[in-house]
Design an enzyme around this catalytic site. Sequence first.
Site, PDB file in Angstrom:
ATOM      1  N   HIS A 290       0.846  -1.190   0.000  1.00  0.00           N
ATOM      2  CA  HIS A 290       0.000   0.000   0.000  1.00  0.00           C
ATOM      3  C   HIS A 290       0.880   1.237   0.000  1.00  0.00           C
ATOM      4  O   HIS A 290       2.097   1.164   0.171  1.00  0.00           O
ATOM      5  CB  HIS A 290      -0.965   0.003   1.200  1.00  0.00           C
ATOM      6  CG  HIS A 290      -0.320   0.273   2.523  1.00  0.00           C
ATOM      7  ND1 HIS A 290      -0.970   0.883   3.557  1.00  0.00           N
ATOM      8  CD2 HIS A 290       0.921   0.011   3.000  1.00  0.00           C
ATOM      9  CE1 HIS A 290      -0.176   0.981   4.607  1.00  0.00           C
ATOM     10  NE2 HIS A 290       0.977   0.457   4.292  1.00  0.00           N
TER      11      HIS A 290
ATOM     12  N   CYS B 138       5.944   6.591   3.981  1.00  0.00           N
ATOM     13  CA  CYS B 138       4.822   5.702   3.639  1.00  0.00           C
ATOM     14  C   CYS B 138       4.009   6.214   2.450  1.00  0.00           C
ATOM     15  O   CYS B 138       3.066   5.554   2.009  1.00  0.00           O
ATOM     16  CB  CYS B 138       3.913   5.484   4.846  1.00  0.00           C
ATOM     17  SG  CYS B 138       4.735   4.560   6.157  1.00  0.00           S
TER      18      CYS B 138
ATOM     19  N   HIS C   6       4.920   0.331  -0.503  1.00  0.00           N
ATOM     20  CA  HIS C   6       5.713  -0.574   0.324  1.00  0.00           C
ATOM     21  C   HIS C   6       4.802  -1.688   0.818  1.00  0.00           C
ATOM     22  O   HIS C   6       3.584  -1.592   0.710  1.00  0.00           O
ATOM     23  CB  HIS C   6       6.358   0.176   1.502  1.00  0.00           C
ATOM     24  CG  HIS C   6       5.361   0.795   2.430  1.00  0.00           C
ATOM     25  ND1 HIS C   6       4.648   1.939   2.112  1.00  0.00           N
ATOM     26  CD2 HIS C   6       4.932   0.411   3.650  1.00  0.00           C
ATOM     27  CE1 HIS C   6       3.844   2.245   3.122  1.00  0.00           C
ATOM     28  NE2 HIS C   6       3.990   1.327   4.059  1.00  0.00           N
TER      29      HIS C   6
ATOM     30  N   HIS D  52      -1.500 -10.658  -1.212  1.00  0.00           N
ATOM     31  CA  HIS D  52      -0.684 -10.388  -2.398  1.00  0.00           C
ATOM     32  C   HIS D  52      -1.358  -9.398  -3.346  1.00  0.00           C
ATOM     33  O   HIS D  52      -1.329  -9.553  -4.567  1.00  0.00           O
ATOM     34  CB  HIS D  52      -0.301 -11.693  -3.116  1.00  0.00           C
ATOM     35  CG  HIS D  52       0.759 -12.439  -2.384  1.00  0.00           C
ATOM     36  ND1 HIS D  52       0.470 -13.240  -1.292  1.00  0.00           N
ATOM     37  CD2 HIS D  52       2.107 -12.484  -2.550  1.00  0.00           C
ATOM     38  CE1 HIS D  52       1.591 -13.757  -0.835  1.00  0.00           C
ATOM     39  NE2 HIS D  52       2.600 -13.309  -1.569  1.00  0.00           N
TER      40      HIS D  52
ATOM     41  N   GLU E 291       0.279  -4.447  11.727  1.00  0.00           N
ATOM     42  CA  GLU E 291       0.989  -4.092  10.494  1.00  0.00           C
ATOM     43  C   GLU E 291       2.474  -4.436  10.576  1.00  0.00           C
ATOM     44  O   GLU E 291       3.075  -4.853   9.593  1.00  0.00           O
ATOM     45  CB  GLU E 291       0.815  -2.597  10.221  1.00  0.00           C
ATOM     46  CG  GLU E 291       1.473  -2.135   8.941  1.00  0.00           C
ATOM     47  CD  GLU E 291       1.299  -0.655   8.711  1.00  0.00           C
ATOM     48  OE1 GLU E 291       0.317  -0.280   8.049  1.00  0.00           O
ATOM     49  OE2 GLU E 291       2.141   0.122   9.199  1.00  0.00           O
TER      50      GLU E 291
END
Length: 144
Positions: free
Chosen positions: A27, A37, A41, A78, A129
């Site tokens: 994302h 971010c 990544h 995935h 996460e």
Amino acid sequence: MIQQIYPSPDHPFSYELNKDFHFAAAHSIPHEAAGKCQQVHGHTYFANVTIAGDELDESGFLVNFKTIKNLLHDRFDHKVLNEDERFPSESGNTFPTTEVVARVMYEIIQEYLDKTMNKPTCLQIYLRETPTSYVIYRPKTGRV
């Protein structure tokens, strides 16, 4: 998967089901506050879904564990989360942050549960996460 203990809300239901699974997904968070971010990544997410209810279905399940995995793992594993229809890129409330992904996972599960005869309730989604960062999403809908 290593056995983990997750915080669980108090509830009045007879049955509580927990399903653990993991999925790998990429994302990006397209907002300047996201820093690094903002770039695409990936993570190996670990999830726990908590569902509760008083009635079992005709097969004796509150909900089949496989159904939960099919609804979430098959959808997100995935994949690039930003490409999923549930994460339009116009708003911070829909960027695929861990908080938003947890909320969307809840919505997907609850939409399914609402169509079942025994109508169990998704109480929370625990979504890790990274090894040091996780979110718990609990709806404020008064379902419990």
